[in-house]
Write an enzyme that holds these catalytic residues in place. Sequence first.
Site, short mmCIF file in Angstrom:
data_model
loop_
_atom_site.label_atom_id
_atom_site.label_comp_id
_atom_site.label_asym_id
_atom_site.label_seq_id
_atom_site.Cartn_x
_atom_site.Cartn_y
_atom_site.Cartn_z
N ASP A 9 0.86 -1.28 0.01
CA ASP A 9 -0.10 -0.06 0.11
C ASP A 9 0.91 1.23 -0.08
O ASP A 9 1.89 1.31 0.53
CB ASP A 9 -0.91 -0.24 1.31
CG ASP A 9 -1.86 1.14 1.44
OD1 ASP A 9 -2.85 1.23 0.53
OD2 ASP A 9 -1.55 1.92 2.34
N GLU A 18 1.50 -0.21 -4.86
CA GLU A 18 0.69 0.74 -5.20
C GLU A 18 1.15 1.96 -5.44
O GLU A 18 1.62 2.49 -4.50
CB GLU A 18 -0.52 1.01 -4.13
CG GLU A 18 -1.58 1.79 -4.80
CD GLU A 18 -2.22 2.81 -3.52
OE1 GLU A 18 -3.43 3.45 -4.17
OE2 GLU A 18 -1.38 2.78 -2.49
C1 QV4 Z 1 -8.86 13.54 7.49
C2 QV4 Z 1 -8.67 14.81 7.08
C3 QV4 Z 1 -7.09 15.13 6.81
C4 QV4 Z 1 -6.43 15.15 8.26
C5 QV4 Z 1 -6.80 14.06 9.30
C6 QV4 Z 1 -6.53 14.21 10.59
O1 QV4 Z 1 -8.98 14.46 5.62
O2 QV4 Z 1 -6.71 16.31 5.94
O3 QV4 Z 1 -5.28 15.66 8.26
O4 QV4 Z 1 -8.14 13.61 8.99
O5 QV4 Z 1 -6.51 13.05 11.43
C7 QV4 Z 1 -9.22 8.49 6.13
C8 QV4 Z 1 -10.29 9.43 5.63
C9 QV4 Z 1 -9.51 11.18 5.81
C10 QV4 Z 1 -8.83 11.25 7.31
C11 QV4 Z 1 -7.64 10.00 7.36
C12 QV4 Z 1 -7.18 9.96 8.60
O6 QV4 Z 1 -10.85 9.53 4.46
O7 QV4 Z 1 -10.37 12.01 5.39
O8 QV4 Z 1 -8.13 12.20 7.14
O9 QV4 Z 1 -8.57 8.83 7.18
O10 QV4 Z 1 -7.88 9.85 9.62
C13 QV4 Z 1 -7.70 4.94 2.58
C14 QV4 Z 1 -8.96 5.91 2.21
C15 QV4 Z 1 -8.73 7.40 2.91
C16 QV4 Z 1 -8.60 6.87 4.50
C17 QV4 Z 1 -7.30 6.06 4.52
C18 QV4 Z 1 -7.20 5.86 6.12
O11 QV4 Z 1 -8.99 5.88 0.89
O12 QV4 Z 1 -9.97 8.15 2.38
O13 QV4 Z 1 -8.31 8.14 5.11
O14 QV4 Z 1 -7.79 4.64 3.97
O15 QV4 Z 1 -8.13 5.23 6.57
C19 QV4 Z 1 -3.24 8.55 -2.63
C20 QV4 Z 1 -2.22 7.81 -2.15
C21 QV4 Z 1 -2.70 6.51 -2.28
C22 QV4 Z 1 -3.87 5.99 -1.82
C23 QV4 Z 1 -4.77 6.97 -2.34
C24 QV4 Z 1 -6.42 6.80 -1.45
O16 QV4 Z 1 -1.14 7.80 -2.92
O17 QV4 Z 1 -1.64 5.51 -1.70
O18 QV4 Z 1 -4.41 8.34 -2.22
N1 QV4 Z 1 -4.40 4.59 -1.59
C25 QV4 Z 1 -3.85 3.76 -0.78
C26 QV4 Z 1 -5.04 2.58 -0.24
C27 QV4 Z 1 -6.21 3.53 0.35
C28 QV4 Z 1 -5.70 3.93 1.46
C29 QV4 Z 1 -4.45 4.37 1.69
C30 QV4 Z 1 -3.51 4.19 0.49
C31 QV4 Z 1 -3.86 4.78 2.92
O19 QV4 Z 1 -5.55 2.10 -1.47
O20 QV4 Z 1 -7.43 2.88 0.34
O21 QV4 Z 1 -6.60 5.10 1.97
O22 QV4 Z 1 -3.58 3.53 3.72
O23 QV4 Z 1 -3.57 8.71 -3.97
#
Ligand code: QV4
Length: 534
Positions: free
Chosen positions: A234, A270
């Site tokens: 990831d 990824e």
């Molecule tokens: C929120 C605010 C932030 C703030 C934070 C403070 O938005 O601005 O700083 O609170 O604590 C979730 C929420 C998100 C939240 C975050 C932390 O959606 O709003 O931040 O948690 O609490 C998945 C979801 C994300 C989720 C994350 C962790 O898609 O929405 O965040 O899990 O639960 C980029 C990357 C790529 C990524 C992609 C989604 O380059 O690597 O974005 N893809 C992978 C996975 C994806 C996962 C992650 C990475 C993180 O496939 O499923 O994100 O592990 O393009």
Amino acid sequence: MCINTNCGAAGKCGFLAHPGKNMKLFILVALFGLSLAQHNPHTKHGRTAIVHLFEWRWADIAAECERFLAPNGYGGVQISPPNEHIVLDSPWRPWWQRYQPTGYNLCSRSGSENELRDMITRCNNVGVNIYVDAVINHMCGAGGGEGTHNSCGNWFSANKEEFPTVPYTHWDFNDNKCRTGSGNIENYGDPNQVRDCRLVGLLDLALEKDYVRGKVANFMNKLIDMGVAGFRVDACKHMWPGDLSAVYGRLHNLNTKWFPGGSRPFIFQEVIDLGGEPITSKEYFHLGRVTEFKHSAKLGTVIRKWNGEKLSYTKNWGEGWGFMPNGNAVVFVDNHDNQRGHGAGGASIVTFWDARLHKMAVAYMLAHPYGVTRVMSSYRWNRHIVNGKDQNDWMGPPSHGDGSTKSVPINPDQTCGDGWVCEHRWRQIKNMAIFRNVVNGQPQSNWWDNQSNQIAFGRGNRGFIVFNNDDWNLDVTLNTGMPGGTYCDVISGQKEGSRCTGKQINVGGDGRAHFKISNSDEDPFVAIHADSKL
Ligand code: QV4
Ligand code: CA
């Protein structure tokens, strides 16, 4: 590895003739061989496609390997993150809570460590590989509070950056290295912040530290020893290639109970690279395969006929479209992020919500020789799009009132119930996964198009597929390259015993066959292969 073999077979490597030069060559081959190995999915029995059973419970995956995946030739399963993760009440149990680790114990929303082990064993025993989604860039969000509210019930503190079950303390995070005011990634144009700052507030691990590398490698090695075949890693864009190289270098070879001695874990990373950012997929090629998001975005655009795209333009699909080299790519039509507007790719992505287009796109991907292919298997949620954004993009899998995940019931017609979509079981998709196995190793051949959205191509003399994505009928005689005979179309039906439940296609002794596909057919494409011959 091939280089070694060829060399031995030819018997003229000349290692003795030029020792200095050959030592260099030897080291090169050894290094190349090693990295090549991490590009190999190690699928068994000529099976090719991988399926992502997103959010499935381990017990259901074990059953699915035995009752469906092995009999239908699927090569492996990508599973959701198996390690301990935060549990969130607001929003209620979002799927993405599993991308917020609180430790590396193996209790998760999908089940216990014992259930995980049982699944790995049972899937391996029927020749279906397990690939683990490894979240190693970060732990939970900075706002994750403290207490025992996680899938294993162990104490942790996001506030103090303490995760005692690993253990990690605040020394193990990148806070001092990150140079942005918020501590978050603010600008994807700056590789330093993309790697050293927090991705959406997720506590960023200091992977430059030997200690952290060791903990991550131990976690992955435990899974390798249990029998997994590799990892979807990831958020690789957010980790330095050098740090990843150090971690991968510590990984064990695969368990010899199921894999040949010396097999390296399959690594697919990824990295979302749609162009326009300084960090590119290429930086990760030597470490393993990489997810090719351009394939997903472009195939959606072509199938939807947006931006003037046409199927006929895909004659040079793959590297000709600016995608990464074939040997580096993992491809998919949609993934768990972009099917709900997370990550990148945008509105063009074709998902099960557009079933007719989705089947066509998946069939195209599985028929084409480019890349290692991954089929998405989803659950339904209450999609609610306002101004292009899904308000319910957070919704977790079908669950009971207490938030625990429901198991997957199988209906008499082989579809799934209780909100599980099971695209991988749809006849058209399942049969194309089989098609891919039957034509494996054959080059693309006998291309035909009408300069619009009717195309056809074969795979040597083993298979042939015809698409009609135009708004008028297709009625044409084509050279299929297949031996003469009557074949059963595996899209409108399939061969059952000696009869065919779908359309029949007669291929003449000259390899030519007549195809008729109405643009209003339920599925406007036809596919035949060596094993569908009647
Ligand atoms: C929120 C605010 C932030 C703030 C934070 C403070 O938005 O601005 O700083 O609170 O604590 C979730 C929420 C998100 C939240 C975050 C932390 O959606 O709003 O931040 O948690 O609490 C998945 C979801 C994300 C989720 C994350 C962790 O898609 O929405 O965040 O899990 O639960 C980029 C990357 C790529 C990524 C992609 C989604 O380059 O690597 O974005 N893809 C992978 C996975 C994806 C996962 C992650 C990475 C993180 O496939 O499923 O994100 O592990 O393009
Ligand atoms: Ca990072």
